[in-house]
Motif scaffolding. Structure first.
Motif, mmCIF file in Angstrom:
data_model
loop_
_atom_site.group_PDB
_atom_site.id
_atom_site.type_symbol
_atom_site.label_atom_id
_atom_site.label_comp_id
_atom_site.label_asym_id
_atom_site.label_seq_id
_atom_site.Cartn_x
_atom_site.Cartn_y
_atom_site.Cartn_z
ATOM 1 N N PRO A 170 0.807 -1.264 0.022
ATOM 2 C CA PRO A 170 -0.034 -0.061 -0.017
ATOM 3 C C PRO A 170 0.918 1.459 -0.158
ATOM 4 C CG PRO A 170 -0.883 -1.530 1.604
ATOM 5 C CD PRO A 170 0.436 -2.157 1.127
ATOM 6 N N GLY A 171 0.568 2.298 -0.929
ATOM 7 C CA GLY A 171 1.220 3.528 -0.869
ATOM 8 C C GLY A 171 2.515 3.341 -1.674
ATOM 9 N N ARG A 172 3.262 2.223 -2.020
ATOM 10 C CA ARG A 172 4.576 2.151 -2.348
ATOM 11 C C ARG A 172 4.485 2.757 -3.850
ATOM 12 N NH1 ARG A 172 7.409 1.918 2.082
ATOM 13 N NH2 ARG A 172 9.496 1.076 1.597
ATOM 14 N N ARG A 173 3.672 2.300 -4.646
ATOM 15 C CA ARG A 173 3.660 2.847 -6.170
ATOM 16 C C ARG A 173 3.557 4.343 -6.295
ATOM 17 N NH1 ARG A 173 0.209 -1.892 -9.156
ATOM 18 N NH2 ARG A 173 1.574 -3.735 -8.599
ATOM 19 N N ARG A 174 2.774 4.709 -5.404
ATOM 20 C CA ARG A 174 2.249 6.325 -5.360
ATOM 21 C C ARG A 174 3.765 6.836 -5.029
ATOM 22 N NH1 ARG A 174 1.952 9.678 -1.489
ATOM 23 N NH2 ARG A 174 1.589 8.049 0.033
ATOM 24 N N ILE A 175 4.261 6.563 -4.128
ATOM 25 C CA ILE A 175 5.672 7.257 -3.503
ATOM 26 C C ILE A 175 6.630 7.190 -4.673
ATOM 27 C CG2 ILE A 175 7.444 6.844 -2.001
ATOM 28 C CD1 ILE A 175 5.756 5.773 0.158
ATOM 29 N N TRP A 176 6.777 5.899 -5.344
ATOM 30 C CA TRP A 176 7.798 5.939 -6.285
ATOM 31 C C TRP A 176 7.295 6.726 -7.708
ATOM 32 C CZ3 TRP A 176 12.726 4.711 -6.472
ATOM 33 C CH2 TRP A 176 13.235 3.943 -5.526
ATOM 34 N N ALA A 177 6.023 6.960 -7.644
ATOM 35 C CA ALA A 177 5.561 7.589 -9.149
ATOM 36 C C ALA A 177 5.931 9.234 -8.731
ATOM 37 C CB ALA A 177 4.096 7.429 -9.172
ATOM 38 N N HIS A 179 8.121 10.352 -6.725
ATOM 39 C CA HIS A 179 9.612 10.405 -6.544
ATOM 40 C C HIS A 179 10.216 10.426 -8.215
ATOM 41 C CE1 HIS A 179 13.766 9.901 -5.216
ATOM 42 N NE2 HIS A 179 13.745 8.921 -6.154
ATOM 43 N N GLY A 180 9.515 9.598 -8.970
ATOM 44 C CA GLY A 180 9.918 9.724 -10.475
ATOM 45 C C GLY A 180 9.943 10.978 -11.077
ATOM 46 N N ILE A 181 9.129 11.468 -10.737
ATOM 47 C CA ILE A 181 8.745 13.016 -11.370
ATOM 48 C C ILE A 181 9.801 14.010 -10.753
ATOM 49 C CG2 ILE A 181 7.195 15.147 -11.198
ATOM 50 C CD1 ILE A 181 4.781 13.294 -10.747
ATOM 51 N N GLY A 182 10.281 14.088 -9.553
ATOM 52 C CA GLY A 182 11.249 14.855 -9.237
ATOM 53 C C GLY A 182 12.828 14.297 -10.054
ATOM 54 N N VAL A 183 12.625 12.917 -10.050
ATOM 55 C CA VAL A 183 14.024 12.580 -10.852
ATOM 56 C C VAL A 183 14.038 12.939 -12.127
ATOM 57 C CG1 VAL A 183 15.253 10.407 -11.526
ATOM 58 C CG2 VAL A 183 14.406 10.445 -9.240
ATOM 59 N N ALA A 184 12.895 12.790 -12.531
ATOM 60 C CA ALA A 184 12.889 13.298 -14.277
ATOM 61 C C ALA A 184 13.232 14.463 -14.393
ATOM 62 C CB ALA A 184 11.605 13.101 -14.867
ATOM 63 N N ALA A 185 12.743 15.513 -13.476
ATOM 64 C CA ALA A 185 13.065 17.023 -13.477
ATOM 65 C C ALA A 185 14.422 17.418 -13.206
ATOM 66 C CB ALA A 185 12.092 17.981 -12.609
ATOM 67 N N LEU A 186 15.206 16.593 -12.456
ATOM 68 C CA LEU A 186 16.470 16.910 -11.997
ATOM 69 C C LEU A 186 17.345 16.258 -13.198
ATOM 70 C CD1 LEU A 186 17.014 15.652 -8.334
ATOM 71 C CD2 LEU A 186 17.555 18.126 -9.244
ATOM 72 N N LEU A 187 17.133 15.063 -13.939
ATOM 73 C CA LEU A 187 17.685 14.594 -15.051
ATOM 74 C C LEU A 187 17.733 15.454 -16.211
ATOM 75 C CD1 LEU A 187 17.321 10.717 -14.525
ATOM 76 C CD2 LEU A 187 19.337 12.448 -13.880
ATOM 77 N N CYS A 188 16.472 16.121 -16.384
ATOM 78 C CA CYS A 188 16.129 17.014 -17.494
ATOM 79 C C CYS A 188 17.119 18.240 -17.435
ATOM 80 C CB CYS A 188 14.782 17.530 -17.591
ATOM 81 S SG CYS A 188 13.738 16.150 -18.264
#
Length: 307
Positions: A170-177, A179-188
């Motif tokens: 419960p909640g793990r996929r939301r946390i990683w989703a 988190h993925g937005i922040g990672v994508a922004a930093l890598l961009c």
């Protein structure tokens, strides 16, 4: 009089005034990261990797600080400061939850109850196989912890998280989703805007993880009394600043709500009590740790209560 706080997390002080040294520190770390990624080509790769690793490790120390209720009295603001994923691999909400579990001092070093334990149960040790046990023994030396330690930590963590996602924790996929937005922004920003090669950014992360593994290497060691399981590393100005004086670790566990910039003074005033309370588990700087354990194990990797 040094007494243990009743709030291990140190996070519920809605009236706490803003701690400006920590705010300034956050600006320095994030500003330094954006400056490094913008001007990385003006530095040699070695210097860039050292600076990048320092900033990644320093940011991890900042995240640790905000987990414990700094720098404001509003935890939502603190969490926002800590949630920028410079290291890419560790979602802040997961770090926050596991670290607060780690502060249940009665379970320190227990491989089942303490999420930051480096010990194995007997069953887990046997499942490693001959090669796995060889690597695990290497990882109990400081040299191993600084070289393969980051890889062991990263792969172990990501493997566990992948299993939790697959089993729909419960909640793990939301946390990683999120988190993925922040990672994508930093890598961009770093790769597309600044042109930082991916290998260089990954070198920042690995170096920063190695610096963090230096801090955690000798922080805890099993003892019958849980009060004697937490170490102190004195006389470390450079790394003390990098780790925000979390090297004075027994004080942090006894008073987790103390701000990083107050820890040295509080430690000096209470040194005798603290050293007595942890059974004299004191190191004279990180060179002392290296001298003792660079090629020798810090402890048996199997936990005595799970053997």
């Amino acid at each position: 009089m040094l007494d243990r706080t009743s709030q291990a997390a140190g996070t519920i002080v809605s009236t706490r005034p803003t701690e400006w040294p920590t705010v300034i520190l956050a600006l320095v770390i994030h500003g330094g990261f954006f400056a490094l990624t913008w001007w990385w080509q003006s530095l040699s790769p070695v210097v860039a990797i050292i600076v990048g690793g320092w900033l990644i490790a320093w940011h991890g120390s900042l995240q640790h600080e905000v987990i414990h209720g700094h720098p404001t009295g509003k935890q939502g603001i603190n969490d926002a400061i800590g949630s920028i994923p410079l290291s890419l691999w560790l979602p802040y909400p997961i770090y926050r939850e596991s670290h607060l579990e780690h502060h249940r001092d009665e379970y320190l070093t227990d491989p089942i109850e303490d999420p930051e334990s480096s010990y194995f149960t007997k069953a887990a040790w046997e499942q490693l196989g001959a090669t796995g046990r060889l690597l695990a023994r290497w990882n109990t030396t400081l040299f191993g912890r600084l070289t393969i330690g980051p890889a062991v930590m990263l792969l172990s963590f990501l493997g566990q998280e992948w299993w939790l996602i697959r089993t729909n924790e419960p909640g793990r996929r939301r946390i990683w989703a999120e988190h993925g937005i922040g990672v994508a922004a930093l890598l961009c920003w770093a790769i597309l805007v600044c042109g930082v090669p991916l290998w260089l950014y990954l070198a920042f992360i690995y170096t920063g993880a190695a610096m963090t593994r230096l801090r955690s290497y000798a922080e805890h060691r099993y003892a019958d009394s849980h009060e004697e399981r937490t170490a102190i590393v004195e006389n470390s100005r450079l790394f003390g600043l990098l780790f925000l004086y979390n090297n004075l670790h027994v004080l942090h566990h006894r008073r987790p709500g103390i701000s990083w910039y107050r820890l040295p003074e509080v430690y000096r005033k209470n040194r005798e009590t603290l050293v007595q309370s942890n059974g004299g588990l004191v190191y004279d700087g990180y060179w002392d740790i290296a001298r003792r354990f660079f090629l020798k194990p810090h402890d048996d990797p199997t936990h005595p209560h799970h053997s």
